[in-house]
Scaffold this motif. Sequence first.
Motif, PDB file in Angstrom:
ATOM      1  N   ASP A  67       5.724  12.336   2.482  1.00  0.00           N
ATOM      2  CA  ASP A  67       6.894  13.171   2.225  1.00  0.00           C
ATOM      3  C   ASP A  67       6.472  14.572   1.787  1.00  0.00           C
ATOM      4  O   ASP A  67       7.093  15.566   2.189  1.00  0.00           O
ATOM      5  N   ARG A  68       5.410  14.678   0.999  1.00  0.00           N
ATOM      6  CA  ARG A  68       4.937  15.986   0.553  1.00  0.00           C
ATOM      7  C   ARG A  68       4.449  16.803   1.741  1.00  0.00           C
ATOM      8  O   ARG A  68       4.701  18.009   1.833  1.00  0.00           O
ATOM      9  N   TYR A  69       3.743  16.157   2.659  1.00  0.00           N
ATOM     10  CA  TYR A  69       3.296  16.855   3.869  1.00  0.00           C
ATOM     11  C   TYR A  69       4.492  17.375   4.655  1.00  0.00           C
ATOM     12  O   TYR A  69       4.514  18.539   5.087  1.00  0.00           O
ATOM     13  N   MET A  70       5.494  16.530   4.842  1.00  0.00           N
ATOM     14  CA  MET A  70       6.684  16.953   5.576  1.00  0.00           C
ATOM     15  C   MET A  70       7.345  18.155   4.898  1.00  0.00           C
ATOM     16  O   MET A  70       7.775  19.103   5.561  1.00  0.00           O
ATOM     17  N   ALA A  71       7.428  18.127   3.572  1.00  0.00           N
ATOM     18  CA  ALA A  71       8.078  19.205   2.831  1.00  0.00           C
ATOM     19  C   ALA A  71       7.326  20.522   2.952  1.00  0.00           C
ATOM     20  O   ALA A  71       7.918  21.602   2.870  1.00  0.00           O
ATOM     21  N   ILE A 130       0.821  -1.214   0.000  1.00  0.00           N
ATOM     22  CA  ILE A 130       0.000   0.000   0.000  1.00  0.00           C
ATOM     23  C   ILE A 130       0.853   1.262   0.000  1.00  0.00           C
ATOM     24  O   ILE A 130       0.370   2.354   0.269  1.00  0.00           O
ATOM     25  N   GLY A 131       2.131   1.102  -0.331  1.00  0.00           N
ATOM     26  CA  GLY A 131       3.049   2.240  -0.272  1.00  0.00           C
ATOM     27  C   GLY A 131       2.688   3.392  -1.171  1.00  0.00           C
ATOM     28  O   GLY A 131       3.041   4.547  -0.890  1.00  0.00           O
ATOM     29  N   ASP A 132       1.935   3.124  -2.271  1.00  0.00           N
ATOM     30  CA  ASP A 132       1.548   4.221  -3.152  1.00  0.00           C
ATOM     31  C   ASP A 132       0.599   5.189  -2.467  1.00  0.00           C
ATOM     32  O   ASP A 132       0.444   6.333  -2.912  1.00  0.00           O
ATOM     33  N   GLY A 133      -0.021   4.755  -1.388  1.00  0.00           N
ATOM     34  CA  GLY A 133      -0.893   5.640  -0.624  1.00  0.00           C
ATOM     35  C   GLY A 133      -0.262   6.172   0.649  1.00  0.00           C
ATOM     36  O   GLY A 133      -0.937   6.812   1.460  1.00  0.00           O
ATOM     37  N   VAL A 134       1.038   5.894   0.830  1.00  0.00           N
ATOM     38  CA  VAL A 134       1.729   6.272   2.072  1.00  0.00           C
ATOM     39  C   VAL A 134       2.891   7.231   1.809  1.00  0.00           C
ATOM     40  O   VAL A 134       2.908   8.363   2.295  1.00  0.00           O
ATOM     41  N   TRP A 135       3.892   6.801   1.040  1.00  0.00           N
ATOM     42  CA  TRP A 135       5.192   7.448   1.091  1.00  0.00           C
ATOM     43  C   TRP A 135       5.237   8.814   0.423  1.00  0.00           C
ATOM     44  O   TRP A 135       5.757   9.768   1.007  1.00  0.00           O
ATOM     45  N   GLU A 136       4.721   8.949  -0.791  1.00  0.00           N
ATOM     46  CA  GLU A 136       4.819  10.240  -1.468  1.00  0.00           C
ATOM     47  C   GLU A 136       3.997  11.315  -0.761  1.00  0.00           C
ATOM     48  O   GLU A 136       4.513  12.420  -0.504  1.00  0.00           O
ATOM     49  N   PRO A 137       2.727  11.067  -0.408  1.00  0.00           N
ATOM     50  CA  PRO A 137       1.989  12.132   0.291  1.00  0.00           C
ATOM     51  C   PRO A 137       2.544  12.444   1.676  1.00  0.00           C
ATOM     52  O   PRO A 137       2.518  13.603   2.104  1.00  0.00           O
TER      53      PRO A 137
END
Length: 292
Positions: A255-259, A246-253
């Motif tokens: 990281d975007r939130y953190m940024a 389920i990483g497609d729903g976890v990692w990029e968003p």
Amino acid sequence: MTQQPPPAGPTDPPDGPAPPELPERVARVYGEFDLSTVPAFAGGFINFGYWTGLPGPGDRELTTADRVRSEEDLYRLVLGTFDRPRGRTALDVGCGRGLGCALALREFGLEPVIGLDAHPDQIARAREANADLLTAAGDAPGRLEFLLGAAQRIPLPDGSVDCLFSVEAAQHFRDLPGFAREAARVLRPGGRLALTTFFARTRAAARALPELLPPYADGLDVPHVVDEVATTLTAAGLREVRVRPIGDGVWEPYDRYMAQQPELHDDEWPRRYLTAYETGLLDYYLLTAAAG
């Protein structure tokens, strides 16, 4: 403030002995440090979140409310794997502050819900955070309960649980076979297990992860390999073991939130999780299984 505590060093021991069965680094992070107070874990949950259900366009700026929703939605994803959950006994292994237990009770009708954690400070926090639900039990005591105990030695009788779930805790388990055997023992025949967290994709990846991510290097996390986790569940007697990335729903968003958060965007090493995902070292998984 970091997403997770800074890496431990040789002159950075915990204050006092670790609670029984807890490695010193885990004891400190969830005791003295209290990871649930870190700003990146808004709302007191301690997980990376599942972001696919957020309203609005996918490229909009993410808010603190979105962060809390993502953490809740990870629990909703896990709890949604249970068929007809209302009135069924549930156990949350690694419950932390017990916020997922409260969500299971309120939104899914699981009852009673038992939260289990190996750290006494987390159990104390769970009881405090959920005091209203514990008090509101009234003439139905036991709807919500928190117990101190280890995943590899669950203090419950055989066949006493219908639904066992664990959200972003298994990366800390040193004895996964012990947890698997205990899960199989406490589940009733036909009971269900749902577990979600991040795992290494291969053994080679497991060897590489400590060089990229400090929690693997300093003893906070264990780089379990996902296929070996599934095999361990099967070997313990669980059946219908299924693994869903389920990483497609976890990692990029995440990281975007953190940024996008001024207090978090310079926190470099937690953002390496996206690098680990994109280079094939780890992913986030949902594992489900049934008791025999």
